[in-house]
Design a protein around this motif. Sequence first.
Motif, PDB file in Angstrom:
ATOM      1  N   VAL A  86      54.926  31.432  43.191  1.00 21.30           N
ATOM      2  CA  VAL A  86      53.716  32.221  43.432  1.00 21.30           C
ATOM      3  C   VAL A  86      52.815  31.529  44.450  1.00 21.30           C
ATOM      4  O   VAL A  86      52.606  30.324  44.385  1.00 21.30           O
ATOM      5  CB  VAL A  86      52.952  32.434  42.100  1.00 21.30           C
ATOM      6  CG1 VAL A  86      51.570  33.014  42.326  1.00 21.30           C
ATOM      7  CG2 VAL A  86      53.783  33.331  41.174  1.00 21.30           C
ATOM      8  N   ASP A  87      52.289  32.334  45.422  1.00 24.12           N
ATOM      9  CA  ASP A  87      51.350  31.794  46.417  1.00 24.12           C
ATOM     10  C   ASP A  87      49.892  32.055  46.034  1.00 24.12           C
ATOM     11  O   ASP A  87      48.998  31.304  46.394  1.00 24.12           O
ATOM     12  CB  ASP A  87      51.622  32.472  47.778  1.00 24.12           C
ATOM     13  CG  ASP A  87      53.053  32.220  48.248  1.00 24.12           C
ATOM     14  OD1 ASP A  87      53.335  31.067  48.639  1.00 24.12           O
ATOM     15  OD2 ASP A  87      53.890  33.144  48.169  1.00 24.12           O
ATOM     16  N   VAL A  88      49.669  33.199  45.356  1.00 18.23           N
ATOM     17  CA  VAL A  88      48.291  33.588  45.043  1.00 18.23           C
ATOM     18  C   VAL A  88      48.178  34.075  43.596  1.00 18.23           C
ATOM     19  O   VAL A  88      48.971  34.925  43.173  1.00 18.23           O
ATOM     20  CB  VAL A  88      47.801  34.740  45.968  1.00 18.23           C
ATOM     21  CG1 VAL A  88      46.303  34.965  45.800  1.00 18.23           C
ATOM     22  CG2 VAL A  88      48.121  34.446  47.420  1.00 18.23           C
ATOM     23  N   PHE A  89      47.212  33.509  42.872  1.00 16.95           N
ATOM     24  CA  PHE A  89      46.886  33.967  41.514  1.00 16.95           C
ATOM     25  C   PHE A  89      45.590  34.759  41.614  1.00 16.95           C
ATOM     26  O   PHE A  89      44.600  34.281  42.198  1.00 16.95           O
ATOM     27  CB  PHE A  89      46.714  32.758  40.585  1.00 16.95           C
ATOM     28  CG  PHE A  89      46.117  33.094  39.245  1.00 16.95           C
ATOM     29  CD1 PHE A  89      44.739  33.053  39.049  1.00 16.95           C
ATOM     30  CD2 PHE A  89      46.924  33.456  38.190  1.00 16.95           C
ATOM     31  CE1 PHE A  89      44.189  33.361  37.824  1.00 16.95           C
ATOM     32  CE2 PHE A  89      46.384  33.775  36.951  1.00 16.95           C
ATOM     33  CZ  PHE A  89      45.009  33.735  36.769  1.00 16.95           C
ATOM     34  N   TYR A 105      48.296  24.506  42.115  1.00 16.59           N
ATOM     35  CA  TYR A 105      49.640  25.086  42.281  1.00 16.59           C
ATOM     36  C   TYR A 105      49.674  26.250  43.273  1.00 16.59           C
ATOM     37  O   TYR A 105      50.716  26.552  43.835  1.00 16.59           O
ATOM     38  CB  TYR A 105      50.146  25.568  40.918  1.00 16.59           C
ATOM     39  CG  TYR A 105      50.108  24.494  39.865  1.00 16.59           C
ATOM     40  CD1 TYR A 105      49.034  24.397  38.971  1.00 16.59           C
ATOM     41  CD2 TYR A 105      51.114  23.530  39.783  1.00 16.59           C
ATOM     42  CE1 TYR A 105      48.982  23.400  38.010  1.00 16.59           C
ATOM     43  CE2 TYR A 105      51.069  22.522  38.833  1.00 16.59           C
ATOM     44  CZ  TYR A 105      49.989  22.464  37.946  1.00 16.59           C
ATOM     45  OH  TYR A 105      49.925  21.471  36.996  1.00 16.59           O
ATOM     46  N   CYS A 106      48.538  26.935  43.422  1.00 18.09           N
ATOM     47  CA  CYS A 106      48.518  28.117  44.309  1.00 18.09           C
ATOM     48  C   CYS A 106      47.064  28.484  44.618  1.00 18.09           C
ATOM     49  O   CYS A 106      46.136  27.904  44.041  1.00 18.09           O
ATOM     50  CB  CYS A 106      49.218  29.296  43.631  1.00 18.09           C
ATOM     51  SG  CYS A 106      48.398  29.873  42.128  1.00 18.09           S
ATOM     52  N   GLU A 107      46.899  29.459  45.511  1.00 21.06           N
ATOM     53  CA  GLU A 107      45.557  29.978  45.804  1.00 21.06           C
ATOM     54  C   GLU A 107      45.055  30.695  44.554  1.00 21.06           C
ATOM     55  O   GLU A 107      45.872  31.318  43.836  1.00 21.06           O
ATOM     56  CB  GLU A 107      45.683  31.029  46.907  1.00 21.06           C
ATOM     57  CG  GLU A 107      45.041  30.732  48.246  1.00 21.06           C
ATOM     58  CD  GLU A 107      45.199  31.931  49.181  1.00 21.06           C
ATOM     59  OE1 GLU A 107      46.306  32.109  49.720  1.00 21.06           O
ATOM     60  OE2 GLU A 107      44.229  32.711  49.286  1.00 21.06           O
ATOM     61  N   VAL A 108      43.765  30.594  44.272  1.00 21.23           N
ATOM     62  CA  VAL A 108      43.174  31.308  43.127  1.00 21.23           C
ATOM     63  C   VAL A 108      42.097  32.225  43.671  1.00 21.23           C
ATOM     64  O   VAL A 108      41.162  31.771  44.334  1.00 21.23           O
ATOM     65  CB  VAL A 108      42.584  30.320  42.106  1.00 21.23           C
ATOM     66  CG1 VAL A 108      41.829  31.056  41.001  1.00 21.23           C
ATOM     67  CG2 VAL A 108      43.706  29.452  41.500  1.00 21.23           C
TER      68      VAL A 108
END
Length: 129
Positions: A86-89, A105-108
């Motif tokens: 995953v890139d974006v949450f 871990y990823c963009e939020v």
Amino acid sequence: GKVVITYGTFDLFHIGHLNLLKRAKALGDFLIVGVSTDEFNAIKGKKSVYPYEHRAEIVRSIKYVDLVIPERNWEQKIEDIKKYNVDVFVMGDDWKGKFDYLKEYCEVVYLPRTEGISTTELKEALVKL
Ligand code: C2G
């Protein structure tokens, strides 16, 4: 392509849910939605009108959604982010700040909620009919 993930109960599916999923998908190419199981809803202190299978099937049918997975607990987000690259949450901003630990871990991204609609407001409106 860019993978986006979001989670929720999505009970009594309404325009607020649709707006969220539409905007979440616009942030990437593939949208995964973790739909809360009935058991996890009990942990969240939520009782949904529709059972998990119905809520999952409705979300699966939304054109912005590419994959539906069960959300069984609070802890699975990190493993989901790794498992699906995953890139974006994304979450509505009623959760603002609550998932900042995922920034490792990823963009939020927290998106503004749609005003004037919620499952609670729907239930209140139905009672008045
Ligand atoms: N939402 C919105 N506007 C509304 C109502 C909901 O943008 N008027 C968004 C919420 O912010 C959330 C998503 O739609 O991002 C799903 O809402 P719920 O089903 O209420 O999700 P919730 O019970 O908050 O579960 O681990 C996260 C939890 O599972 C989130």
